[in-house]
Design a protein around this motif. Structure first.
Motif, short mmCIF file in Angstrom:
data_model
loop_
_atom_site.label_atom_id
_atom_site.label_comp_id
_atom_site.label_asym_id
_atom_site.label_seq_id
_atom_site.Cartn_x
_atom_site.Cartn_y
_atom_site.Cartn_z
N ASN A 11 0.96 -1.07 -0.02
CA ASN A 11 0.02 -0.02 0.16
C ASN A 11 0.96 1.33 -0.05
O ASN A 11 1.85 1.52 0.57
CB ASN A 11 -0.92 0.05 1.22
N TRP A 12 0.32 2.08 -0.89
CA TRP A 12 0.97 3.65 -0.77
C TRP A 12 -0.23 4.63 -0.79
O TRP A 12 -0.60 4.58 -2.09
CB TRP A 12 2.00 3.75 -1.79
N ASN A 13 -0.42 5.12 0.09
CA ASN A 13 -1.62 6.12 0.11
C ASN A 13 -2.93 5.69 -0.65
O ASN A 13 -3.41 6.37 -1.41
CB ASN A 13 -1.10 7.57 -0.38
N ASP A 39 3.22 -1.23 4.14
CA ASP A 39 2.84 0.14 4.01
C ASP A 39 4.13 0.86 3.64
O ASP A 39 5.07 1.02 4.31
CB ASP A 39 2.25 0.84 5.16
N ASN A 40 3.97 1.59 2.36
CA ASN A 40 5.35 2.04 1.58
C ASN A 40 5.36 3.57 2.26
O ASN A 40 5.32 4.42 1.39
CB ASN A 40 5.21 2.10 0.11
N SER A 42 3.35 5.40 3.63
CA SER A 42 2.06 6.45 3.20
C SER A 42 1.91 7.45 3.89
O SER A 42 2.03 7.70 5.10
CB SER A 42 0.76 5.66 3.36
N ASN A 65 8.77 4.92 0.46
CA ASN A 65 8.38 4.20 -0.68
C ASN A 65 9.27 3.39 -1.55
O ASN A 65 9.94 4.15 -2.50
CB ASN A 65 7.55 5.20 -1.53
N GLY A 71 9.60 -2.84 -1.75
CA GLY A 71 8.61 -3.02 -0.63
C GLY A 71 8.24 -4.55 -0.32
O GLY A 71 8.38 -4.78 0.74
N THR A 226 -2.50 2.31 -9.36
CA THR A 226 -1.32 3.25 -9.12
C THR A 226 -0.85 3.88 -10.27
O THR A 226 -0.66 4.98 -10.21
CB THR A 226 -0.21 2.22 -8.83
#
Length: 338
Positions: A11-13, A39-40, A42, A65, A71, A226
């Motif tokens: 996940n990123w944002n 989580d990258n 976020s 990130n 990741g 993405t």
């Protein structure tokens, strides 16, 4: 029954996607899968929302990130389960989707990577672009799927419902045996995003592991969450990374011959985009080639750490040109190729 599979969502944002798909994924995975949120770094409320709404999800926080490859490499190093599913946050699972995956790994000790059947969340009657029913490659390094040639998506009528070994399994929902993953040193982080799963599966095949699709397991993919297909960055990464994986995994003379052919074909692709006034995409192809050349020293060092194997001995290879079959012979279905 104890959890035997790690289901890891990068996940990123992506809070909105988590809100939409994560609750169902957790429910559909109970009994076999423990769900992790990777989580990258976020900046939205992805972590706090997950902690509040789904406390059973274990969170792996990364400090930056690192993209898809970096990741997941960092996350998998922290997991104890030997079976790990790398799954996008825009995937909608189905009930009992994990059972066929677990059963297949149990009966195939040399299975290194496996994907379910991927259908289009926007049109559930069709295969989805990212993986359809298994990934293939033609003799010039063009990737395609059983159920998808270039932009043409076939309707799913059960025609590709058989378990089958293939060249690559999609990173949208990729089950890996961690022993195989570690043996090939995981995902190549310099790819950052796009085609890193093809590179991973290619390395596994070279080392004697199998790559396959299990259509008895079905998920739906939104796609483009993405990077949209219209993004020049996606064009850049796809063209650059395609050259990289050809250089890294093919014997020297074979890789040079194919890369030279790709110089010409990528130039034609650029002219086609130019005729469509997609100038940012044309420039993306140019930048992709120069970036590939600029990485030569790094890529050479990576190459000598690997084994290489001719296309001719790979499973899931289409021994002809997909370009000619599609544009010259007007073939639009995977079944028309073989």
């Amino acid at each position: 029954m104890p959890d035997t599979i790690a289901v890891a969502i990068l996940n990123w944002n992506g809070q909105s996607l988590l809100e939409r798909y994560l609750p169902k994924l957790v429910a559909d995975s109970k009994g076999l899968g423990k769900v992790y949120l990777v989580d990258n770094a976020s900046s939205d409320k992805s972590i706090s929302w997950t902690q509040e709404k789904l406390p059973e999800v274990e969170i792996i926080k990364l400090d930056d990130n690192y993209g898809y490859a970096g990741g997941y490499n960092r996350a998998i190093a922290q997991l104890e389960e030997d079976l790990v599913i790398l799954i996008n946050s825009d995937i909608e699972s189905t009930p009992n989707w994990l059972e066929p995956i677990a059963a297949r790994f149990a009966t195939e000790p040399k299975l290194g990577a496996l994907q379910p059947k991927i259908l289009d969340l926007k049109d559930r009657s069709k295969f989805e672009y990212a993986g359809a029913s298994g990934g293939y490659m033609d003799r010039l390094g063009y990737a395609f799927c059983r159920g998808r040639l270039f932009e043409v998506l076939e309707s799913d009528e059960g025609q590709y419902d058989d378990y089958q070994e293939c060249f690559w399994a999609t990173g949208a929902c990729l089950a890996v045996r961690k022993t195989a993953y570690n043996e090939v040193r995981g995902l190549y982080a310099s790819l950052f995003a796009h085609m890193e799963e093809i590179d991973l599966c290619w390395k596994m095949q070279i080392q004697g592991w199998k790559v396959a699709v299990e259509p008895a397991s079905v998920v739906y993919h939104l796609g483009g969450a993405t990077l949209d297909a219209a993004s020049p960055k996606k064009t850049y990464l796809n063209f650059r990374n395609n050259l990289i994986i050809l250089f890294l995994n093919l014997p020297h003379l074979e890789s040079m011959r194919i890369i030279f052919s790709r110089l010409l074909l990528d130039g034609l692709a650029g002219l086609r985009l130019l005729s469509q006034a997609k100038l940012t995409h044309v420039w993306a192809i140019v930048r992709a080639h120069f970036a590939f050349y600029a990485m030569f020293t790094e890529l050479y060092r990576e190459r000598i750490k690997r084994k290489q194997k001719s296309f001719k001995s790979m499973n899931g290879l289409y021994p002809k040109s997909l370009i000619w079959a599609y544009f010259g012979q007007k073939k639009r279905k995977f079944s028309d190729l073989f």
